[in-house]
Design an enzyme around this catalytic site. Structure first.
Site, short mmCIF file in Angstrom:
data_model
loop_
_atom_site.label_atom_id
_atom_site.label_comp_id
_atom_site.label_asym_id
_atom_site.label_seq_id
_atom_site.Cartn_x
_atom_site.Cartn_y
_atom_site.Cartn_z
N SER A 131 0.79 -1.24 0.00
CA SER A 131 0.00 0.00 0.00
C SER A 131 0.81 1.28 0.00
O SER A 131 0.38 2.29 -0.57
CB SER A 131 -0.96 0.00 1.19
OG SER A 131 -0.27 -0.19 2.42
N ASP A 183 -2.81 6.21 11.24
CA ASP A 183 -2.75 4.77 11.53
C ASP A 183 -1.34 4.28 11.83
O ASP A 183 -1.14 3.12 12.22
CB ASP A 183 -3.35 3.95 10.39
CG ASP A 183 -2.60 4.11 9.06
OD1 ASP A 183 -1.51 4.73 9.04
OD2 ASP A 183 -3.11 3.60 8.03
N HIS A 204 0.90 3.89 7.41
CA HIS A 204 1.13 4.56 6.14
C HIS A 204 1.76 5.94 6.37
O HIS A 204 1.63 6.51 7.45
CB HIS A 204 -0.18 4.73 5.37
CG HIS A 204 -0.85 3.44 5.06
ND1 HIS A 204 -1.90 2.94 5.81
CD2 HIS A 204 -0.63 2.54 4.08
CE1 HIS A 204 -2.30 1.79 5.31
NE2 HIS A 204 -1.54 1.51 4.26
#
Length: 305
Positions: free
Chosen positions: A50, A266, A269
């Site tokens: 990601s 979070d 990321h």
């Protein structure tokens, strides 16, 4: 009479051999031409999960003043963006799939073109799948990994024809007909945190890429970014110690520090500012490698901020 006939047959055979030889030479030359097009078009393969895909939304500042010397080879069809797989476009985000965000590749490319001579173009290919382990890019093992992948990941995998590694190679082969592969950028590891075999798994992917693209062993730099750093409270920061071991196994590999690159809430990321800084760091390392290798060539690095 018989001697004259033999001479005639011999001459005819010799002519056929010459024609076959000429055909083979022309065929080999055509192959060489297709893989040595524009040496001033530098290609970079980008893959991972990601954080390479781009988790943060891109902002207005990320979509302006993008040089037409910075290109992206579209990895999937994005009809709403008027982009088709396998075609080059000016590298306006998103650079991965249609609805992804800002990625390190954005500011990698921007920084590269601003520091390279104006005759040099930079092209990126970005194949990334959020949440995936490095096993998804294993040439042989991706099927067994995909078979147990969660449903939300399957849709992303299927956008790459069910085989992200295969799509990366397919696109790289297209790119090789127009430019020269100069480097590979990887950002992956969150889903392999604690995996003591990760380094060996990455080496297998790297070696396969070079073989499948007819590149010499260890000839292409592999730049690997760290996870969100401990100084940002990164929940996978422990993986950075494993990433740091990669250059011991892959001689032409380099770790890109994430220290100080700001994170999203979070702590998994990066935020947009973090991606910008990380992308610039990938570029700084790549520029230094080009600088070292160009001492006997005409490539002059500008080294702008």
């Amino acid at each position: 009479m018989m001697r004259s006939k033999n001479i005639s047959v011999f001459g005819s055979s010799t002519l056929k051999i010459k024609r076959v030889g000429l055909f083979l030479i022309m065929f080999l030359l055509s192959l060489n031409k297709s893989y040595a097009q524009d040496k001033d078009f530098h290609i970079y393969l980008c893959f991972g999960q990601s954080n390479m895909e781009g988790n943060a939304k891109f902002e207005a500042q990320d979509t302006i003043s993008i040089s037409n010397r910075f290109k992206v080879l579209q990895a999937v069809d994005c009809l709403d963006l008027n982009r088709r797989k396998g075609n080059w476009y000016t590298a306006m985000p998103p650079l991965s799939r249609c609805n992804t965000g800002l990625t390190p590749a954005d500011y990698f490319g921007k920084t590269m073109v601003s520091n390279l001579p104006k005759n040099i173009k930079v092209g990126v290919i970005n194949v990334a799948v959020g949440g995936c382990k490095i096993e998804l890019f294993d040439k042989e093992g991706y099927k067994s990994y995909s078979a147990t992948a969660p449903g939300w990941m399957i849709g992303m995998i299927n956008q790459y024809g069910g085989n992200p590694y295969g799509r990366l190679v397919e696109l790289a082969e297209i790119a090789q007909k127009q430019g020269v592969i100069k480097g590979i950028l990887l950002h992956q590891g969150e889903s392999n945190t604690g995996d003591t075999l990760w380094v060996e798994k990455v080496k297998a992917v790297y070696d396969n890429l070079l073989r499948d693209l007819n590149l010499k062993e260890n000839s292409i730099p592999l730049l690997v970014g760290e996870m969100v750093h401990a100084d940002q409270g990164g929940i996978c920061a422990g993986m950075n110690a494993t990433i740091g071991k990669l250059p011991q196994t892959i001689l032409n590999s380099y770790v890109i520090s994430s220290k100080g690159c700001t994170a999203a809430a979070d702590k998994l990321h990066f935020n947009a500012a973090g991606y910008r800084e990380l992308g610039k760091r990938y570029a700084t390392k790549m520029l230094s490698l080009l600088d070292d290798s160009s001492k006997n060539s005409n490539l002059k690095i500008v080294h702008r901020k």
